[in-house]
Design a protein around this motif. Structure first.
Motif, mmCIF file in Angstrom:
data_model
loop_
_atom_site.group_PDB
_atom_site.id
_atom_site.type_symbol
_atom_site.label_atom_id
_atom_site.label_comp_id
_atom_site.label_asym_id
_atom_site.label_seq_id
_atom_site.Cartn_x
_atom_site.Cartn_y
_atom_site.Cartn_z
ATOM 1 N N MET A 1 -2.225 -53.182 8.299
ATOM 2 C CA MET A 1 -2.719 -52.652 9.541
ATOM 3 C C MET A 1 -2.776 -51.119 9.399
ATOM 4 O O MET A 1 -1.876 -50.499 8.862
ATOM 5 N N LYS A 2 -3.845 -50.527 9.908
ATOM 6 C CA LYS A 2 -4.027 -49.082 9.805
ATOM 7 C C LYS A 2 -3.017 -48.345 10.676
ATOM 8 O O LYS A 2 -2.527 -48.878 11.670
ATOM 9 N N ARG A 3 -2.749 -47.121 10.304
ATOM 10 C CA ARG A 3 -1.770 -46.315 11.041
ATOM 11 C C ARG A 3 -2.219 -46.072 12.481
ATOM 12 O O ARG A 3 -1.410 -46.130 13.411
ATOM 13 N N SER A 4 -3.497 -45.795 12.695
ATOM 14 C CA SER A 4 -3.986 -45.532 14.049
ATOM 15 C C SER A 4 -3.871 -46.774 14.934
ATOM 16 O O SER A 4 -3.589 -46.666 16.126
ATOM 17 N N THR A 5 -4.053 -47.955 14.367
ATOM 18 C CA THR A 5 -3.902 -49.191 15.128
ATOM 19 C C THR A 5 -2.453 -49.382 15.556
ATOM 20 O O THR A 5 -2.182 -49.781 16.701
ATOM 21 N N LYS A 6 -1.516 -49.075 14.660
ATOM 22 C CA LYS A 6 -0.095 -49.185 14.998
ATOM 23 C C LYS A 6 0.264 -48.218 16.124
ATOM 24 O O LYS A 6 0.988 -48.581 17.057
ATOM 25 N N ILE A 7 -0.248 -47.005 16.055
ATOM 26 C CA ILE A 7 0.034 -46.010 17.091
ATOM 27 C C ILE A 7 -0.536 -46.469 18.434
ATOM 28 O O ILE A 7 0.135 -46.371 19.472
ATOM 29 N N LEU A 9 -1.091 -49.539 19.430
ATOM 30 C CA LEU A 9 -0.283 -50.656 19.928
ATOM 31 C C LEU A 9 1.048 -50.168 20.512
ATOM 32 O O LEU A 9 1.499 -50.672 21.544
ATOM 33 N N LEU A 10 1.656 -49.175 19.878
ATOM 34 C CA LEU A 10 2.897 -48.623 20.407
ATOM 35 C C LEU A 10 2.670 -47.923 21.750
ATOM 36 O O LEU A 10 3.504 -48.026 22.660
ATOM 37 N N ILE A 11 1.562 -47.240 21.899
ATOM 38 C CA ILE A 11 1.245 -46.579 23.169
ATOM 39 C C ILE A 11 1.033 -47.619 24.268
ATOM 40 O O ILE A 11 1.543 -47.473 25.388
ATOM 41 N N VAL A 12 0.305 -48.678 23.965
ATOM 42 C CA VAL A 12 0.074 -49.739 24.948
ATOM 43 C C VAL A 12 1.402 -50.391 25.330
ATOM 44 O O VAL A 12 1.671 -50.648 26.518
ATOM 45 N N LEU A 13 2.260 -50.638 24.364
ATOM 46 C CA LEU A 13 3.576 -51.224 24.633
ATOM 47 C C LEU A 13 4.407 -50.301 25.527
ATOM 48 O O LEU A 13 5.057 -50.754 26.476
ATOM 49 N N ALA A 14 4.373 -49.009 25.268
ATOM 50 C CA ALA A 14 5.124 -48.051 26.092
ATOM 51 C C ALA A 14 4.615 -48.042 27.533
ATOM 52 O O ALA A 14 5.412 -48.003 28.482
ATOM 53 N N VAL A 15 3.309 -48.102 27.718
ATOM 54 C CA VAL A 15 2.742 -48.111 29.066
ATOM 55 C C VAL A 15 3.151 -49.387 29.805
ATOM 56 O O VAL A 15 3.523 -49.342 30.983
ATOM 57 N N VAL A 16 3.096 -50.512 29.127
ATOM 58 C CA VAL A 16 3.488 -51.778 29.753
ATOM 59 C C VAL A 16 4.967 -51.739 30.134
ATOM 60 O O VAL A 16 5.343 -52.172 31.234
ATOM 61 N N LEU A 17 5.801 -51.208 29.265
ATOM 62 C CA LEU A 17 7.228 -51.111 29.578
ATOM 63 C C LEU A 17 7.478 -50.181 30.758
ATOM 64 O O LEU A 17 8.307 -50.478 31.621
#
Length: 122
Positions: A1-7, A9-17
């Motif tokens: 998985m590309k680095r930008s995709t991981k970033i 996904l982490l941003i989306v996870l943070a917003v959901v949390l």
């Protein structure tokens, strides 16, 4: 998985949390309206500080219930997000097509191969 995709996904996870944690942990359960908007809180604070306060104007449209008001606000937010997303898409597409436009010649294909025609037609 590309680095930008991981970033991303982490941003989306943070917003959901950030959105889910107050509901999960029951923050605000001790209040009448735990997640009241800033308009309601401002109105409450003004009424507590100055009970004789008269508003300068009244709303043009007062929805019959809080659910309808929330629905209209969500609709407004969705329309705004759609406009912003559309503008980002247009800008990205223009930027992506710009190098292709620079590579194409200004003259039509085959125009340079033809001999120029003089005014006399010979």
């Amino acid at each position: 998985m590309k680095r930008s995709t991981k970033i991303n996904l982490l941003i989306v996870l943070a917003v959901v949390l950030l959105a889910a944690l107050p509901v999960v942990f029951g923050m605000g359960d001790h209040k009448d309206e735990p997640f009241a908007g800033s308009d309601t809180r401002a109105e409450t604070a003004i009424t507590e500080n100055d009970p004789d306060y008269e508003p300068w104007f009244s709303p043009l449209y007062e929805p019959p219930s809080g659910e309808i008001e929330s629905g209209l606000f969500a609709l407004q937010a969705a329309l705004g997000a759609g406009v912003v997303g559309y503008m980002f898409g247009v800008k990205r597409t223009r930027r992506r097509l710009a190098p292709e436009a620079a590579d194409t010649p200004d003259e039509p294909a085959g125009a340079a191969d033809e001999a120029p025609v003089s005014a006399s037609g010979r």
